[in-house]
Motif scaffolding. Structure first.
Motif, PDB file in Angstrom:
ATOM      1  N   GLY A  95       0.719  -1.153  -0.006  1.00 14.72           N
ATOM      2  CA  GLY A  95      -0.173  -0.038  -0.038  1.00 14.72           C
ATOM      3  C   GLY A  95       0.716   1.250  -0.005  1.00 14.72           C
ATOM      4  O   GLY A  95       0.501   2.165  -0.638  1.00 14.72           O
ATOM      5  N   ILE A  96       2.058   1.152   0.662  1.00 14.24           N
ATOM      6  CA  ILE A  96       2.809   2.267   0.833  1.00 14.24           C
ATOM      7  C   ILE A  96       3.449   2.520  -0.570  1.00 14.24           C
ATOM      8  O   ILE A  96       3.584   3.698  -1.076  1.00 14.24           O
ATOM      9  CB  ILE A  96       4.068   2.134   1.644  1.00 14.24           C
ATOM     10  CG1 ILE A  96       3.307   2.141   3.135  1.00 14.24           C
ATOM     11  CG2 ILE A  96       5.094   3.218   1.827  1.00 14.24           C
ATOM     12  CD1 ILE A  96       4.329   1.874   4.223  1.00 14.24           C
ATOM     13  N   VAL A  97       4.162   1.482  -1.244  1.00 14.70           N
ATOM     14  CA  VAL A  97       4.620   1.680  -2.736  1.00 14.70           C
ATOM     15  C   VAL A  97       3.294   2.024  -3.567  1.00 14.70           C
ATOM     16  O   VAL A  97       3.805   2.983  -4.661  1.00 14.70           O
ATOM     17  CB  VAL A  97       5.094   0.167  -3.156  1.00 14.70           C
ATOM     18  CG1 VAL A  97       5.549   0.378  -4.667  1.00 14.70           C
ATOM     19  CG2 VAL A  97       6.222  -0.210  -2.235  1.00 14.70           C
ATOM     20  N   GLU A  98       2.171   1.658  -3.558  1.00 15.55           N
ATOM     21  CA  GLU A  98       1.005   1.865  -4.571  1.00 15.55           C
ATOM     22  C   GLU A  98       0.632   3.530  -4.252  1.00 15.55           C
ATOM     23  O   GLU A  98       0.763   4.142  -5.268  1.00 15.55           O
ATOM     24  CB  GLU A  98       0.086   1.119  -4.511  1.00 15.55           C
ATOM     25  CG  GLU A  98      -1.113   1.091  -5.362  1.00 15.55           C
ATOM     26  CD  GLU A  98      -1.893   2.142  -5.439  1.00 15.55           C
ATOM     27  OE1 GLU A  98      -2.116   2.851  -6.633  1.00 15.55           O
ATOM     28  OE2 GLU A  98      -2.213   2.426  -4.553  1.00 15.55           O
ATOM     29  N   LYS A  99       0.719   3.684  -3.083  1.00 17.22           N
ATOM     30  CA  LYS A  99       0.428   5.170  -2.933  1.00 17.22           C
ATOM     31  C   LYS A  99       1.382   6.055  -3.324  1.00 17.22           C
ATOM     32  O   LYS A  99       1.024   7.316  -3.818  1.00 17.22           O
ATOM     33  CB  LYS A  99       0.024   5.406  -1.442  1.00 17.22           C
ATOM     34  CG  LYS A  99      -0.132   6.677  -0.917  1.00 17.22           C
ATOM     35  CD  LYS A  99      -1.622   7.124  -0.611  1.00 17.22           C
ATOM     36  CE  LYS A  99      -2.001   8.405   0.000  1.00 17.22           C
ATOM     37  NZ  LYS A  99      -2.992   9.071  -0.613  1.00 17.22           N
ATOM     38  N   ALA A 100       2.642   5.757  -3.232  1.00 14.60           N
ATOM     39  CA  ALA A 100       3.861   6.727  -3.572  1.00 14.60           C
ATOM     40  C   ALA A 100       3.709   6.747  -5.199  1.00 14.60           C
ATOM     41  O   ALA A 100       3.935   7.927  -5.694  1.00 14.60           O
ATOM     42  CB  ALA A 100       5.190   5.930  -3.113  1.00 14.60           C
ATOM     43  N   SER A 101       3.171   5.867  -5.774  1.00 19.26           N
ATOM     44  CA  SER A 101       3.220   5.920  -7.260  1.00 19.26           C
ATOM     45  C   SER A 101       2.030   6.773  -7.943  1.00 19.26           C
ATOM     46  O   SER A 101       2.203   7.050  -8.947  1.00 19.26           O
ATOM     47  CB  SER A 101       2.998   4.476  -7.823  1.00 19.26           C
ATOM     48  OG  SER A 101       1.637   3.938  -7.613  1.00 19.26           O
ATOM     49  N   ARG A 102       1.368   7.085  -7.058  1.00 16.41           N
ATOM     50  CA  ARG A 102       0.051   7.842  -7.422  1.00 16.41           C
ATOM     51  C   ARG A 102       0.465   9.444  -7.066  1.00 16.41           C
ATOM     52  O   ARG A 102      -0.333  10.292  -7.323  1.00 16.41           O
ATOM     53  CB  ARG A 102      -1.301   7.374  -6.743  1.00 16.41           C
ATOM     54  CG  ARG A 102      -1.610   5.988  -7.517  1.00 16.41           C
ATOM     55  CD  ARG A 102      -2.930   5.816  -7.040  1.00 16.41           C
ATOM     56  NE  ARG A 102      -3.229   5.226  -5.581  1.00 16.41           N
ATOM     57  CZ  ARG A 102      -3.982   5.814  -4.621  1.00 16.41           C
ATOM     58  NH1 ARG A 102      -4.915   6.487  -4.972  1.00 16.41           N
ATOM     59  NH2 ARG A 102      -3.733   5.251  -3.437  1.00 16.41           N
ATOM     60  N   THR A 103       1.241   9.412  -6.157  1.00 11.93           N
ATOM     61  CA  THR A 103       1.488  10.823  -5.628  1.00 11.93           C
ATOM     62  C   THR A 103       2.556  11.694  -6.393  1.00 11.93           C
ATOM     63  O   THR A 103       3.800  11.219  -6.499  1.00 11.93           O
ATOM     64  CB  THR A 103       2.109  10.740  -4.088  1.00 11.93           C
ATOM     65  OG1 THR A 103       1.022   9.864  -3.374  1.00 11.93           O
ATOM     66  CG2 THR A 103       2.085  12.298  -3.538  1.00 11.93           C
ATOM     67  N   PRO A 104       2.052  12.778  -6.991  1.00 11.47           N
ATOM     68  CA  PRO A 104       3.110  13.658  -7.783  1.00 11.47           C
ATOM     69  C   PRO A 104       4.233  14.292  -6.528  1.00 11.47           C
ATOM     70  O   PRO A 104       4.102  14.391  -5.629  1.00 11.47           O
ATOM     71  CB  PRO A 104       2.225  14.739  -8.300  1.00 11.47           C
ATOM     72  CG  PRO A 104       0.942  14.836  -7.591  1.00 11.47           C
ATOM     73  CD  PRO A 104       0.708  13.459  -6.901  1.00 11.47           C
ATOM     74  N   GLU A 105       5.457  14.210  -7.154  1.00 13.29           N
ATOM     75  CA  GLU A 105       6.651  14.556  -6.330  1.00 13.29           C
ATOM     76  C   GLU A 105       6.735  16.231  -6.257  1.00 13.29           C
ATOM     77  O   GLU A 105       6.509  16.667  -7.330  1.00 13.29           O
ATOM     78  CB  GLU A 105       7.919  14.081  -6.733  1.00 13.29           C
ATOM     79  CG  GLU A 105       7.770  12.579  -6.467  1.00 13.29           C
ATOM     80  CD  GLU A 105       9.106  11.863  -7.120  1.00 13.29           C
ATOM     81  OE1 GLU A 105      10.218  12.432  -6.922  1.00 13.29           O
ATOM     82  OE2 GLU A 105       9.002  10.617  -7.650  1.00 13.29           O
TER      83      GLU A 105
END
Length: 105
Positions: A95-105
């Motif tokens: 879930g942490i990895v998936e959420k990070a993939s959707r969050t713009p940097e």
């Protein structure tokens, strides 16, 4: 046929129906913004039930959320199956990895 399939079929069958005869038709008639607000109301009621309600209240509110979510999805020509396919896609991903993939940097 599963409960979710029957629910989706019923919602689709009520599109364009008489809003005086069908709650689903009334939601569609009032537009996607109205249906989305109803979903939000049900989500808040679910949180309240989770924090202070009985198990029966929580289950009832959860059912309301699922129902209203199905209507909101249908208002965009999507279904619960589309949301379930997205869950399938995410399966096995942190879930942490998936959420990070959707969050713009």
């Amino acid at each position: 046929m599963s409960t979710l399939h029957r629910l989706t079929a019923t919602i689709e069958s009520r599109k364009g129906g008489n809003p005086n005869e069908s709650y689903v038709a009334k939601l569609f008639d009032r537009g996607p913004d109205y249906a989305a607000r109803k979903l939000g109301e049900e989500a808040v009621e679910t949180v309240v039930a989770a924090l202070a309600g009985s198990d029966e209240e929580l289950v009832g509110e959860a059912a309301d959320v699922i129902f209203h979510l199905a209507v909101v999805l249908a208002s965009r020509d999507l279904t619960l199956a589309d949301a379930l396919a997205e869950l399938d896609r995410r399966e096995g991903v942190s879930g942490i990895v998936e959420k990070a993939s959707r969050t713009p940097e």
